[in-house]
Design a protein around this motif. Structure first.
Motif, PDB file in Angstrom:
ATOM      1  N   UNK A  55      11.133  51.765  27.724  1.00 15.66           N
ATOM      2  CA  UNK A  55      10.998  52.782  28.769  1.00 15.66           C
ATOM      3  C   UNK A  55      11.573  52.299  30.092  1.00 15.66           C
ATOM      4  N   UNK A  56      12.121  51.088  30.094  1.00 16.10           N
ATOM      5  CA  UNK A  56      12.755  50.564  31.296  1.00 16.10           C
ATOM      6  C   UNK A  56      11.835  49.811  32.221  1.00 16.10           C
ATOM      7  N   UNK A  57      10.571  49.604  31.839  1.00 19.44           N
ATOM      8  CA  UNK A  57       9.627  48.864  32.674  1.00 19.44           C
ATOM      9  C   UNK A  57       9.729  47.362  32.393  1.00 19.44           C
ATOM     10  N   UNK A  58       9.585  46.557  33.447  1.00 24.96           N
ATOM     11  CA  UNK A  58       9.642  45.105  33.323  1.00 24.96           C
ATOM     12  C   UNK A  58       8.274  44.605  32.870  1.00 24.96           C
ATOM     13  N   UNK A  59       8.225  44.005  31.695  1.00 25.29           N
ATOM     14  CA  UNK A  59       6.931  43.688  31.082  1.00 25.29           C
ATOM     15  C   UNK A  59       6.827  42.204  30.727  1.00 25.29           C
ATOM     16  N   UNK A  60       5.590  41.787  30.441  1.00 27.13           N
ATOM     17  CA  UNK A  60       5.315  40.384  30.151  1.00 27.13           C
ATOM     18  C   UNK A  60       4.262  40.268  29.065  1.00 27.13           C
ATOM     19  N   UNK A  61       4.065  39.049  28.571  1.00 29.47           N
ATOM     20  CA  UNK A  61       2.981  38.738  27.657  1.00 29.47           C
ATOM     21  C   UNK A  61       2.172  37.607  28.282  1.00 29.47           C
ATOM     22  N   UNK A  62       0.845  37.696  28.189  1.00 28.31           N
ATOM     23  CA  UNK A  62      -0.032  36.653  28.732  1.00 28.31           C
ATOM     24  C   UNK A  62      -1.375  36.703  28.011  1.00 28.31           C
ATOM     25  N   UNK A  63      -2.175  35.643  28.166  1.00 32.99           N
ATOM     26  CA  UNK A  63      -3.509  35.610  27.570  1.00 32.99           C
ATOM     27  C   UNK A  63      -4.514  36.112  28.600  1.00 32.99           C
ATOM     28  N   UNK A  64      -5.330  37.093  28.220  1.00 29.93           N
ATOM     29  CA  UNK A  64      -6.230  37.753  29.169  1.00 29.93           C
ATOM     30  C   UNK A  64      -7.628  37.926  28.597  1.00 29.93           C
ATOM     31  N   UNK A  65      -8.609  37.935  29.514  1.00 28.85           N
ATOM     32  CA  UNK A  65     -10.002  38.123  29.112  1.00 28.85           C
ATOM     33  C   UNK A  65     -10.215  39.507  28.513  1.00 28.85           C
ATOM     34  N   UNK A  66      -9.654  40.539  29.144  1.00 27.26           N
ATOM     35  CA  UNK A  66      -9.937  41.914  28.734  1.00 27.26           C
ATOM     36  C   UNK A  66      -9.502  42.181  27.294  1.00 27.26           C
ATOM     37  N   UNK A  67      -8.372  41.635  26.908  1.00 25.48           N
ATOM     38  CA  UNK A  67      -7.865  41.834  25.549  1.00 25.48           C
ATOM     39  C   UNK A  67      -8.313  40.701  24.638  1.00 25.48           C
ATOM     40  N   UNK A  68      -8.957  39.683  25.238  1.00 28.30           N
ATOM     41  CA  UNK A  68      -9.446  38.511  24.529  1.00 28.30           C
ATOM     42  C   UNK A  68      -8.323  37.784  23.794  1.00 28.30           C
ATOM     43  N   UNK A  69      -7.320  37.370  24.565  1.00 30.69           N
ATOM     44  CA  UNK A  69      -6.258  36.567  23.995  1.00 30.69           C
ATOM     45  C   UNK A  69      -4.880  37.008  24.418  1.00 30.69           C
ATOM     46  N   UNK A  70      -3.847  36.349  23.904  1.00 31.27           N
ATOM     47  CA  UNK A  70      -2.465  36.693  24.244  1.00 31.27           C
ATOM     48  C   UNK A  70      -2.139  38.129  23.867  1.00 31.27           C
TER      49      UNK A  70
END
Length: 353
Positions: A311-326
């Motif tokens: 969709x043209x958005x600049x995105x990333x991957x990271x480990x987070x509490x809310x999703x409980x992991x990468x």
């Protein structure tokens, strides 16, 4: 350290089946996605490159660019097929297009022909003439051996377990960390050796031991240390101060001398200032965020930049509490640094290792 192997081509139908039935990334030459990204460019060796020439006279040409200082390799049509940044070991090479998706957490998909790899030495002007680079480039140019992106998506929800020759699981679905006593928040400070469940001796001589309750857990910086350090072999520090290499925390990494600062921390503490221009970023950069008032002046989150999604958005991957992991998922804020969303407003700096 497990030996990495090349990945064979997977039929498009298999990829579609994986997308429908799993939550980990899909990987392949997707004919139905090719219209959404530039055609993949293949870099081939030629006499000028093999003989140590700088700017070639054949189908390829080297060029120097600034902001940041870097060398790029262009094909006959002028398209950039490889980028090497002065002072950084990270190299971005063009190759077969891949799709990274996490359908259990988000509809965002990244279709990219960028392959992010770690060179054995930091790049310097004219390094294309040096033997270490020629050897490295010959090995990885066009290779489909797992790269930084492939490593990262081996820890998202649903990723299958992979074990080394000793039976130690070195990849597979990771959690952020166990719950605190309140049953709401999660414990941080979960490093790669906690995930592995084995002691690890750093180059400084310090040995750190895993905690059983944190087995298979990676916090945000622990995730980056797993991907860049344990898997790609970037040197790791036991803390933010002992030895050299990648420090322990997001703040330590952001303020360290490791790599090259692409976007520097600006503005007054403790919240600093959102960067005005993010066009200098390239896939593989580390992104840093200021998200929590409880951490004082510290930068408190780090992520891996993937580039634009479909969709043209600049995105990333990271480990987070809310999703409980990468994850590149949406819980706690869409994984975008453009626009005015949660993470976009809290983005502060970037580094190229």
């Amino acid at each position: 350290m497990p030996k990495r192997k090349g990945r064979p081509a997977v039929h498009a139908a298999t990829v579609l089946a994986l997308l429908a039935g799993s939550a980990y990334f899909t990987y392949e030459l997707r004919q139905d996605e090719q219209a959404k990204v530039p055609a993949a460019q293949t870099v081939t060796d030629n006499a000028a490159l093999q003989n140590g020439g700088g700017r070639t006279t054949g189908k390829q040409a080297w060029e120097r660019l600034n902001n940041p200082a870097r060398s790029v390799l262009r094909d006959a049509g002028g398209a950039v097929v490889a980028t090497f940044t002065d002072g950084a070991r990270t190299a971005t090479l063009k190759g077969p297009s891949r799709t990274f998706a996490e359908p259990a957490a988000t509809t965002s998909r990244v279709v990219t022909d960028d392959w992010v790899r770690l060179m054995p030495e930091p790049w310097t002007k004219g390094a294309e003439k040096q033997q270490w680079f020629k050897d490295w480039f010959k090995k990885y140019n066009g290779s489909q051996e797992d790269d930084i992106f492939a490593f990262a998506f081996q820890y998202v929800q649903g990723a299958p377990v992979k074990k080394d020759s000793s039976g130690v699981p070195y990849a597979g679905d990771a959690v952020f960390g166990p719950f605190k006593e309140d049953g709401v928040d999660r414990l941080e400070q979960n490093d790669f050796y906690d995930y592995l469940g084995i002691p690890y001796t750093f180059r400084s001589g310090t040995t750190l031991y895993p905690r059983k309750e944190r087995y298979r857990a990676l916090d945000c910086s622990g995730f980056m240390r797993m991907v860049w350090g344990y898997r790609a072999r970037y040197p790791l520090m036991a803390s933010n101060t002992a030895g050299d290499g990648l420090p322990r925390t997001a703040d330590g990494i952001a303020r360290s001398k490791a790599g090259v600062d692409i976007i520097r921390i600006q503005g007054p503490a403790p919240w600093y200032r959102r960067p005005g221009n993010i066009d200098v970023l390239q896939p593989g950069d580390l992104l840093f965020f200021k998200m929590d008032h409880r951490t004082g002046n510290h930068i408190d989150h780090v992520a891996l930049y993937l580039g634009p999604d479909t969709e043209g958005h600049r995105v990333f991957v990271s480990s987070r509490k809310e999703q409980n992991g990468p994850t590149m998922g949406d819980k706690g804020g869409v994984s975008r640094i453009d626009g005015n969303g949660f993470y976009a407003q809290l983005f502060r700096s970037a580094k190229r290792l």
